[in-house]
Design an enzyme around this catalytic site. Structure first.
Site, PDB file in Angstrom:
ATOM      1  N   SER A 186     -51.743  36.045  -5.210  1.00 28.13           N
ATOM      2  CA  SER A 186     -53.076  35.521  -5.017  1.00 28.13           C
ATOM      3  C   SER A 186     -53.693  35.867  -3.654  1.00 28.13           C
ATOM      4  CB  SER A 186     -53.075  33.996  -5.191  1.00 28.13           C
ATOM      5  OG  SER A 186     -52.181  33.409  -4.302  1.00 28.13           O
ATOM      6  N   LYS A 203     -56.203  33.492   4.714  1.00 29.87           N
ATOM      7  CA  LYS A 203     -56.491  33.236   3.296  1.00 29.87           C
ATOM      8  C   LYS A 203     -57.272  31.930   3.205  1.00 29.87           C
ATOM      9  CE  LYS A 203     -53.764  32.888  -1.010  1.00 29.87           C
ATOM     10  NZ  LYS A 203     -52.389  32.884  -1.539  1.00 29.87           N
ATOM     11  N   SER A 236     -47.080  35.487  -3.986  1.00 25.21           N
ATOM     12  CA  SER A 236     -48.475  35.763  -3.648  1.00 25.21           C
ATOM     13  C   SER A 236     -48.746  36.372  -2.297  1.00 25.21           C
ATOM     14  CB  SER A 236     -49.292  34.471  -3.779  1.00 25.21           C
ATOM     15  OG  SER A 236     -49.427  34.138  -5.138  1.00 25.21           O
TER      16      SER A 236
END
Lengths: 492, 478
Positions: free
Chosen positions: A155, A80, A179
């Site tokens: 996210s 990420k 997330s």
């Protein structure tokens, strides 16, 4: 053999150690998959072709010379884009970090490299990890591979989408309010948040310091275990890093659920849950009972306030964590007549609306005259949540909920209603507040073919128990569906 | 109307630990800008603080030396405000649970002894340093600032006094004594000119006998003990004038201008008085046990007040004792006494010639080529008559200049007194023979001329004759 991009880590590890597959070939397959799918799902922000190639070759050399660092060697993994990578652009999906090349690696990155993993690239996220759909990214929304009209969750949406389509065999995400688990659920893959402190936060661009944790997103529970083992453990660079002896996370994984007490949190299994999600959840409960577990209904009254407490604590911490983005030392800078003007202009231009919203909320919650009513009160609620969990774990070994109240929603469906968006995290937030571990396991799809996730929560440091129940759920569900990929074989 | 002056002093002290408060960067002074930095002290995204144990220990030691209570569960807090030299735009500091609370420091001024309360001692990190470019000229791109982050993250102790100080002299003595304690503990260089020790003062006036505090003015930018005293003296005058005229004092921050000899109201920038403190989530609470406290307490070195008492008992006068302790000359004196000198004699040299040298050269006592043994040797040579006191001063100069030990310098500079009877007699005889009239008058009782003739002998011997013996010999010859 099937396309190597569809292998699990466990399968790839075996293949890499035989003459069937090299790390370079595996990477090539994964990169072909990325080429095929990126136009549709936009999981990646940056692909490090050169770096990945070099790592793959190094892994192959290591295998050849008998240097075997473990199951992650040669495995293509995505990160990420809120984890800093030395020399490789890291943006946190924000304009304020456009073009920023960090001068150092996050600890998890160092550990993956030391384990011989191949870092494919950086995946898309909601800006600064604030969001539940990836729609808050400054670089475009990622799409759910099961239906590109829909969000992959957030996210860590990019990471989940990449693993779902096979443009990475595993990915790291970060979980502050769900997330990692929620996008895993929406994308039909496994996502896990460790006990707070198990995985170093050094190099993770901070959103909410007391809540953030890095966790693996993988195709199977066993793969999640392998990644966790590779990245966890005390880090002297992180003062909140756990210092005690670590349990053997996989020690119970194949024991099944016979004799275990499984608690169902009544407050988290009703409100706003889509019928299909509710039905799938109850089906899984029956299967667990059939496998020898005792199902108990438990009440955790404070969880009703957990969402509100979270949306005061997280913004408060983030308002301070994001203060460093001021145009002085790195990142975007807009000019101004004075330093204050320069900072103001830079931040107004560099931050997206959700980020600004949370900074303002957080600043307000901490301000003189309001601290006691908001931030102070939220921290008290947090203590109640922790106490509720402690009591619950005296009556049950693990707790279970649907990971997300709904399956993937359409792009644009909730962007005008932040509160509706916040409700996506209802089932995941309480365990961020308590610091306990949780994992989402895909068990089925709804009538529209959208994945549904089953969440297992366990007490702090009880990862062995958590993986045990998760593995049982995975076996009982027998979920092996994959999203249909865009048919562009010719383009590969 | 008689006004009572109420002063409180906030002191910031940079600790000279090996590394910074929350990262491993070196603590130093004068390095090239932005070379002692890392992701943590630059506040880069993803960086995390890890506390410096020594800094915490040293802060507790100062607290114990000031008779404070040590807080057993202490917390770091984030103090939030935006400024270009603040890497994170929050400072990791302490708020309502500081490491040390409730102590005192005893001071002695011309008005007598006073006990000044210490409210708290806490630990935080220092900021970077801004250098503002070219003032004036608003046209085009004039103006701007350069920021050096070498200083960012250096451990900083903050000592807050109770508003117990009543005169500018008391303020200066308090600051001096605090500095002496810090030097005795060895936790900081405490150099005002380098900024490793900084003072801010809060001053207000109230009618004599009143209990409520008047309007507080903060005074900053006092870079020496002298400016501290001068600035407060000025403020008292300024505020007295206003109050006597029936006006009110504006609550503000004023900056001392040493050249102009006055305080000026600070540029009106928005005073961010709401720091939105919350406990630092990247750090765990500090747990200090009784054992740790006991250990630190038993390890405390001799403190200035104790040293002064000891020196006075050894025969050093009170003022000299104060100069020695305040000037970092304690170990020199102890060494000299250890090598055979009397405390009083060693004190005379240290507070006289040596202090004058240090002030002239701006040197650090610790860096002197003189050690206590050499000083004792010098004193012994004077006492033995090998050196006149004038010659001794020259020898000392040579030793301080790095020319060698006292005997080496005395010999190489040919300053050793002539004590050989034969040589002296010879020298005296020549002068006596050359001045028969003077000798006759001496014989008649004019003692003053002896001095003149001694001078002649000194001249003839290049200043090396022992003047006492020469004087005796001249008398004998008369």
């Amino acid at each position: 053999m099937s396309d190597p991009a569809d292998l699990t880590i466990a399968e790839a590890a075996t293949a890499l150690r035989s003459d069937d597959l090299t790390a370079v070939e595996l990477l090539a397959a994964v990169r072909r998959r990325a080429t095929m799918t990126e136009a549709n799902i936009h999981a990646y922000l940056t692909i490090d072709a050169e770096g990945a190639e070099a790592s793959a070759r190094a892994a192959d050399d290591a295998f050849a010379s008998g240097d075997d660092r473990g199951p992650l060697q040669g495995i293509p993994i995505a990160l990420k884009d809120n984890m800093v990578t030395r020399g490789l652009e890291t943006t946190a999906s924000s304009q304020i970090l456009a073009g920023w090349h960090p001068p150092y690696d996050a600890t998890v990155v160092t550990r993956l490299r030391d384990a011989g993993a191949v870092i494919v690239g950086k995946t898309n996220l909601d800006e600064f990890a604030m969001g539940s759909s990836t729609e808050n990214s400054a670089y475009g929304t990622s799409r759910n591979p099961w239906d590109p009209e829909r969000v992959p969750g957030g996210s860590s949406g990019g990471s989940a989408a990449a693993v779902a389509v096979g443009s990475a065999l595993a990915a790291l995400g970060s979980d502050t309010g769900g997330s990692v688990r929620q996008p895993a659920s929406l994308c039909g893959v496994v996502g896990m948040k460790p006990t707070y402190g198990l995985v170093s936060r050094y190099g993770l661009i901070a959103f909410a310091s007391s809540l953030d944790q890095i966790g693996p997103i993988t195709r199977t529970v066993a793969d999640a275990l392998a990644v966790l083992q590779g990245i966890s453990g005390h880090d002297p660079e992180d003062a909140t890093s756990y210092r005690g002896e670590l349990p053997d996370f996989g020690s119970q994984i194949d024991r099944g659920v016979e004799g275990l007490k499984i608690g169902v949190v009544s407050e988290l299994s009703a409100e706003g849950t889509e019928p299909a999600v509710g039905a799938e959840f109850r089906t899984m409960l029956e299967r667990l009972e059939g496998a020898g577990a005792e199902i108990k209904e438990l009440s955790l009254p404070s969880t009703a306030y957990a969402l509100s407490a979270y949306y005061l604590i997280a913004p408060a911490e983030c308002s301070a964590n994001l203060a460093r983005f001021d145009g002085v030392r790195f990142g975007l800078r807009l000019d101004g007549e004075t330093v204050e003007e320069m900072m103001g202009a830079t931040r107004a231009a560099g931050f997206g609306p959700e980020v600004i919203r949370r900074i303002l909320l957080g600043t307000y919650a901490l301000s003189a005259g309001y601290y006691d009513a908001f931030y102070g009160q939220a921290q008290k609620v947090r203590t109640l949540v922790i106490d509720d969990f402690k009591q619950a774990y005296e009556q049950a070994d693990v707790l279970v909920t649907p990971t997300s109240p709904t399956t993937a929603f359409k792009v644009g469906e909730r962007t005008d209603d932040p509160l509706a968006m916040y409700l996506s995290d209802l089932c995941t937030i309480p365990s961020n507040l308590s610091g306990d571990p949780g994992i989402s396991v895909p068990t089925g799809v709804d009538d529209a073919g959208l994945p549904i996730g089953f969440q297992v929560l366990a007490p702090a440091l009880a990862e062995p128990l958590m993986f045990r129940v998760a593995k049982a759920v995975e076996d009982l569900a027998g979920f092996d569906a994959r999203p249909a990929l865009a048919s562009s074989e010719g383009a590969a | 109307m008689t006004w009572e002056v109420v002063i409180g002093i906030e002191t910031h002290v940079e600790l000279r630990t090996h590394s910074k408060m929350f990262c491993g960067c070196p603590v130093g002074f004068g390095a090239e800008p932005n070379t002692a930095v890392c992701p943590v002290c630059l506040g880069l995204p993803g960086a995390l603080p890890v506390p410096n144990e020594k800094a915490i220990e040293w802060t507790m030691r100062l607290g114990l030396a000031l008779d404070c209570d040590i807080t057993e569960h202490s917390l770091f807090h984030r103090k939030n405000y935006f400024y270009a030299d603040m890497p994170k735009n929050y400072q990791i500091s302490q708020f309502d649970l500081p490491l040390c609370v409730g102590g005192h420091l005893d001071v002695t001024t011309s008005a007598g002894d006073r006990r000044i309360g210490i409210t708290r001692v806490h630990l935080e990190e220092d900021t970077g340093k801004s250098t503002h470019l070219g003032e004036g000229g608003r046209i085009g791109s004039s103006g701007g600032a350069l920021v050096d982050f070498n200083r960012a993250g250096i451990p900083l102790m903050e000592v807050v006094s109770e508003p117990d100080i009543r005169t500018p002299e008391e303020a200066r003595v308090y600051a001096q004594e605090l500095r002496s304690v810090i030097l005795a503990l060895g936790v900081s260089d405490a150099r005002l000119e380098e900024g490793s020790m900084r003072f801010d003062a809060n001053i207000s006036l109230r009618p004599e006998g009143a209990t409520e505090l008047g309007v507080k003015v903060e005074v900053k930018n006092m870079n020496s003990l002298r400016s501290l005293q001068r600035a407060l003296t000025f403020e008292i005058e300024r505020q007295t004038k206003i109050l006597d005229g029936g006006g009110t004092i504006a609550q503000e921050t004023r900056h001392w201008d040493e050249e102009a000899g006055r305080t000026e109201a600070g540029r009106s920038k928005e005073e961010a008085s709401d720091y939105r403190y919350f406990s630092e989530p990247d750090l765990v609470p500090l747990e200090v046990t009784e054992d740790i406290i006991a250990g630190l307490r038993s390890d405390l070195p001799e403190l200035p007040a104790q040293t002064r008492t000891r020196f006075e008992a050894a025969g050093v006068d009170a003022i000299a004792a104060r100069v020695l302790v305040g000037g970092g000359l304690v170990s020199l004196l102890d060494e000299a006494v250890g090598s055979g000198a009397t405390a009083a004699e060693a004190a005379k040299w240290l507070t006289g010639e040596v202090t004058a040298y240090l002030n002239r050269e701006g040197s650090d006592p610790a860096a002197l080529p003189l050690d206590g043994g050499a000083l004792a040797e010098l004193i012994a040579m004077v006492e033995a008559g090998d050196l006149s006191s004038t010659a001794a001063k020259q020898v000392l100069e040579g030793v301080l200049g790095g020319e060698g030990g006292p005997r080496d310098v005395a010999e190489s500079r040919d300053l050793i007194q002539i004590r050989d009877e034969g040589a002296l007699a010879e020298a005296v005889a020549s002068v006596v023979a050359a001045h028969p009239e003077e000798m006759a008058r001496i014989a008649e009782g004019d003692g003053k001329l002896i001095g003149f003739l001694v001078g002649q002998v000194m001249q003839a011997t290049g200043g090396k004759a022992d003047p006492r013996r020469v004087s005796e010999l001249i008398r004998e010859s008369s």
